[in-house]
Design an enzyme around this catalytic site. Structure first.
Site, PDB file in Angstrom:
ATOM      1  N   ASP A  65       0.835  -1.199   0.000  1.00 48.10           N
ATOM      2  CA  ASP A  65       0.000   0.000   0.000  1.00 48.10           C
ATOM      3  C   ASP A  65       0.871   1.251   0.000  1.00 48.10           C
ATOM      4  O   ASP A  65       2.091   1.170   0.087  1.00 48.10           O
ATOM      5  CB  ASP A  65      -0.955   0.003   1.200  1.00 48.10           C
ATOM      6  CG  ASP A  65      -0.246  -0.254   2.532  1.00 48.10           C
ATOM      7  OD1 ASP A  65       0.993  -0.145   2.576  1.00 48.10           O
ATOM      8  OD2 ASP A  65      -0.931  -0.559   3.523  1.00 48.10           O
ATOM      9  N   ASN A 134      -7.323  -0.787  14.525  1.00 41.41           N
ATOM     10  CA  ASN A 134      -8.764  -0.922  14.283  1.00 41.41           C
ATOM     11  C   ASN A 134      -9.091  -2.175  13.465  1.00 41.41           C
ATOM     12  O   ASN A 134     -10.221  -2.358  13.022  1.00 41.41           O
ATOM     13  CB  ASN A 134      -9.317   0.323  13.593  1.00 41.41           C
ATOM     14  CG  ASN A 134      -8.771   0.510  12.178  1.00 41.41           C
ATOM     15  OD1 ASN A 134      -7.839  -0.198  11.765  1.00 41.41           O
ATOM     16  ND2 ASN A 134      -9.328   1.449  11.435  1.00 41.41           N
TER      17      ASN A 134
END
Length: 234
Positions: A65, A134
């Site tokens: 990414d 998260n």
């Protein structure tokens, strides 16, 4: 998912790097997907130290990414991180590295290029991932639905507060990332997780319940995931 509990981060890095080196010995032409951030850094350092025990001349790397808005010259970019910690120490030439251009004004063309590369040369042999606080994997954030292939993700506040980009002085416009299908099609996945900040999300992950609100939970669907977990920060 096979979870190996480690007493120290040093033990985690040793075990995970040994597994990576073992896999490379089995496949000297491996396509390796590399994450960035704190989690895999020690593994990469061990890999670089032990590189002469394997053949690296035919390895191909693909970036997992990138922060959309940062380029190779920006210190907080994933590109800069990978060159510093992996590509330059291993002397990986440009033709054996597939990446997103975080400065492009045509991100869809970048995604099409990477998707086409994986269609012709995939699947990924080994993915080295990290786990967000998260539950995100790469920039696949918790959501009602997840994207299968390379795309531009809207980033959560948790991701935007990452130390790689806080104080970067550049507006981060999103996250360029491989999709969950790209990751799950990997032949093997290595997931290092450590530190007090990851305890809560690891407890959720170890429940084994699969939800798009916890993208990492989809790793339970993969037949060959090795998670190395240390509850401590050192």
């Amino acid at each position: 998912m096979q979870i190996t509990r480690c007493n120290t981060v040093a033990e985690l890095n040793e075990l995970a790097s040994d597994l990576l080196l073992y896999e490379i010995r089995q496949n000297t032409h491996a396509l390796i997907c590399a994450a960035t951030g704190n989690s895999p850094t020690g593994i990469y350092q061990k890999f670089v130290e032990k590189q002469y025990s394997v053949i690296v001349e035919n390895l191909v790397f693909i970036k997992l990414d990138e922060w959309y808005g940062l380029g190779a010259g920006d210190a907080g970019s994933c590109e800069s991180y990978l060159h510093k910690n992996l590509l330059t120490p291993l002397a990986i030439p440009a033709e054996r590295y597939i990446s997103f251009d975080g400065k492009t004004d045509k991100p869809e063309q970048e995604f099409q290029r990477v998707t086409q590369y994986l269609a012709e040369n995939g699947p990924i042999s080994i993915s080295i991932l990290g786990l967000g606080t998260n539950g995100h994997i790469a920039f696949n954030e918790p959501a009602d639905a997840l994207q299968p292939h390379a795309h531009l993700a809207t980033l959560s506040e948790a991701s935007l507060s990452h130390k790689m980009v806080t104080g970067a002085g550049v507006k981060i416009k999103g996250g360029m990332t491989l999709g969950m299908a790209d990751i799950l099609q990997s032949k093997k996945i290595i997931l290092p997780v450590f530190g007090k900040s990851k305890r809560a999300i690891m407890e959720r992950l170890m429940e084994g319940k699969i939800s798009s609100q916890l993208p990492a939970s989809f790793l339970w669907l993969h037949p060959d995931v090795h998670c190395f977990y240390c509850e401590n920060d050192s």
